[in-house]
Motif scaffolding. Structure first.
Motif, PDB file in Angstrom:
ATOM      1  N   LYS A  53       0.681   0.453  11.701  1.00 53.81           N
ATOM      2  CA  LYS A  53      -0.562   0.128  10.999  1.00 53.81           C
ATOM      3  C   LYS A  53      -0.926   1.239  10.019  1.00 53.81           C
ATOM      4  O   LYS A  53      -1.334   0.965   8.881  1.00 53.81           O
ATOM      5  N   ASN A  54      -0.776   2.475  10.438  1.00 54.92           N
ATOM      6  CA  ASN A  54      -1.052   3.604   9.552  1.00 54.92           C
ATOM      7  C   ASN A  54      -0.061   3.645   8.387  1.00 54.92           C
ATOM      8  O   ASN A  54      -0.440   3.953   7.252  1.00 54.92           O
ATOM      9  N   TYR A  55       1.193   3.336   8.676  1.00 52.87           N
ATOM     10  CA  TYR A  55       2.220   3.394   7.640  1.00 52.87           C
ATOM     11  C   TYR A  55       2.008   2.305   6.586  1.00 52.87           C
ATOM     12  O   TYR A  55       1.961   2.593   5.378  1.00 52.87           O
ATOM     13  N   TYR A  56       1.896   1.051   7.032  1.00 51.62           N
ATOM     14  CA  TYR A  56       1.738  -0.061   6.090  1.00 51.62           C
ATOM     15  C   TYR A  56       0.307  -0.172   5.547  1.00 51.62           C
ATOM     16  O   TYR A  56       0.071  -0.876   4.565  1.00 51.62           O
ATOM     17  N   GLN A  57      -0.635   0.503   6.211  1.00 52.46           N
ATOM     18  CA  GLN A  57      -2.042   0.523   5.788  1.00 52.46           C
ATOM     19  C   GLN A  57      -2.634  -0.888   5.733  1.00 52.46           C
ATOM     20  O   GLN A  57      -3.448  -1.206   4.867  1.00 52.46           O
ATOM     21  N   LEU A  58      -2.188  -1.716   6.665  1.00 47.61           N
ATOM     22  CA  LEU A  58      -2.710  -3.073   6.827  1.00 47.61           C
ATOM     23  C   LEU A  58      -2.713  -3.400   8.310  1.00 47.61           C
ATOM     24  O   LEU A  58      -1.927  -2.841   9.079  1.00 47.61           O
ATOM     25  N   PHE A 108       1.641  -4.193  24.334  1.00 47.20           N
ATOM     26  CA  PHE A 108       2.701  -3.577  25.131  1.00 47.20           C
ATOM     27  C   PHE A 108       3.224  -2.258  24.545  1.00 47.20           C
ATOM     28  O   PHE A 108       3.829  -1.469  25.279  1.00 47.20           O
ATOM     29  N   HIS A 109       2.979  -2.050  23.249  1.00 48.93           N
ATOM     30  CA  HIS A 109       3.445  -0.819  22.603  1.00 48.93           C
ATOM     31  C   HIS A 109       2.357  -0.328  21.653  1.00 48.93           C
ATOM     32  O   HIS A 109       2.555  -0.331  20.425  1.00 48.93           O
ATOM     33  N   PRO A 110       1.214   0.089  22.191  1.00 50.43           N
ATOM     34  CA  PRO A 110       0.068   0.441  21.339  1.00 50.43           C
ATOM     35  C   PRO A 110       0.343   1.588  20.365  1.00 50.43           C
ATOM     36  O   PRO A 110      -0.166   1.589  19.241  1.00 50.43           O
ATOM     37  N   GLU A 131       9.345  -6.407  11.979  1.00 49.67           N
ATOM     38  CA  GLU A 131       9.230  -7.858  12.140  1.00 49.67           C
ATOM     39  C   GLU A 131       8.144  -8.201  13.152  1.00 49.67           C
ATOM     40  O   GLU A 131       7.312  -9.098  12.923  1.00 49.67           O
ATOM     41  N   LEU A 132       8.160  -7.503  14.267  1.00 50.96           N
ATOM     42  CA  LEU A 132       7.203  -7.763  15.338  1.00 50.96           C
ATOM     43  C   LEU A 132       5.781  -7.444  14.886  1.00 50.96           C
ATOM     44  O   LEU A 132       4.836  -8.185  15.182  1.00 50.96           O
ATOM     45  N   PHE A 133       5.623  -6.355  14.161  1.00 48.96           N
ATOM     46  CA  PHE A 133       4.302  -5.945  13.679  1.00 48.96           C
ATOM     47  C   PHE A 133       3.680  -7.010  12.790  1.00 48.96           C
ATOM     48  O   PHE A 133       2.487  -7.323  12.919  1.00 48.96           O
ATOM     49  N   ASN A 146       0.808  -1.226   0.000  1.00 48.18           N
ATOM     50  CA  ASN A 146       0.000   0.000   0.000  1.00 48.18           C
ATOM     51  C   ASN A 146       0.838   1.271   0.000  1.00 48.18           C
ATOM     52  O   ASN A 146       0.306   2.358   0.234  1.00 48.18           O
ATOM     53  N   LEU A 147       2.126   1.131  -0.252  1.00 50.70           N
ATOM     54  CA  LEU A 147       2.996   2.298  -0.240  1.00 50.70           C
ATOM     55  C   LEU A 147       3.107   2.897  -1.636  1.00 50.70           C
ATOM     56  O   LEU A 147       2.804   2.260  -2.637  1.00 50.70           O
TER      57      LEU A 147
END
Length: 277
Positions: free
Chosen positions: A264-269, A255-257, A243-245, A102-103
């Protein structure tokens, strides 16, 4: 023809050529995307790539044409006797394309080739010993991303391990291609190209806070969610949390909202839509 008229005509041809390149590239991409996706490729993805098997069908359908473009444009080179197979090409291409789906720059425009070693490999790297002395040292690595050279280097042995343990938060393909995204505007600094100034400000604030928090947790011997390698450099932090995402989205969100939301906003997924809790 008069010299001035000749120069003007030449200038117009150059401008037309430059302006025409994006259009020709887009037409070529559209042609590649419309070609039927080979059945044997589909069978490889379904059998060999566990994450692909879990993706929703509409996402699979969107991903496959991008894989075709990627495979047509990027050169794969086997090193130390490794033979490049469709399995290798597809497994790497599918994950690289998923990151960039989505980039704006879908196909890593600066990337020319992917070198694949059968095992982990050695590289020579300049290491700062102190403020004034830099030494060249040999290091054993599982992956590298060289933005200026247009290369990604991967270990097939590590990729196979990642496929077997595909929800452990470690994925060398995601890691190195996150570096490629980071390197699109120059050196890797942990900030890939974003849409506007507001996004850059938000990214800087959240990533700086989280990066410093990770370093503090390591110093105090606290339990970590993010791999400590992410504390070595902001670029490594972006690659590690990517990787974690993609593999442990629930843990990252718990733990890191803020990190989860900005990625999520960046990758749009949203991997939570297909990953098991």
């Amino acid at each position: 023809m008069r010299p001035t008229l000749f120069l003007l005509s030449l200038l117009l041809l150059i401008i037309a050529y430059i302006w025409g390149q994006p259009l020709l590239r887009k037409l070529h991409h559209n042609y590649l995307k419309k070609r039927p996706f080979p059945l044997e490729w589909l069978e490889i993805l379904e059998a060999e790539f566990p994450l692909y098997h879990h993706l929703p069908d509409p996402l699979k359908q969107r991903l496959r044409p991008h894989i075709q473009v990627f495979l047509a444009e990027k050169q794969f080179i086997g090193c130390q006797g490794l033979k490049i197979t469709d399995n290798i090409r597809l497994i790497i291409a599918a994950q690289a394309c998923l990151l960039a789906l989505n980039l704006r720059e879908n196909y890593y425009p600066k990337l020319k080739m992917i070198l694949v070693y059968p095992h982990i490999f050695q590289i020579k790297r300049a290491i700062a010993v102190d403020e004034y002395i830099v030494e060249e040292q040999e290091q054993i690595v599982s992956g590298e991303s060289w933005g200026k050279e247009g290369q990604v280097i991967l270990s097939w042995q590590i990729i196979e391990q990642d496929l077997e343990n595909w929800q452990d938060g470690h994925n060398v393909i995601f890691h190195e291609f996150a570096h490629q995204l980071d390197q699109q505007e120059g050196i890797a600094n942990g900030v890939p190209p974003l849409k506007n100034q507001t996004e850059y400000q938000q990214w800087s604030r959240i990533f700086t806070e989280e990066y410093q928090q990770l370093q503090t947790q390591i110093e105090n011997g606290l339990k970590l969610t993010i791999d400590p390698y992410g504390a070595t450099h902001p670029a490594e932090f972006f690659a590690v949390v990517t990787e974690l995402f993609w593999e442990k989205a629930q843990i990252l969100k718990q733990f890191h909202p803020q990190l989860f939301q900005i990625l999520k906003n960046y990758y749009q997924l949203d991997p939570l839509l297909w990953l098991d809790p």
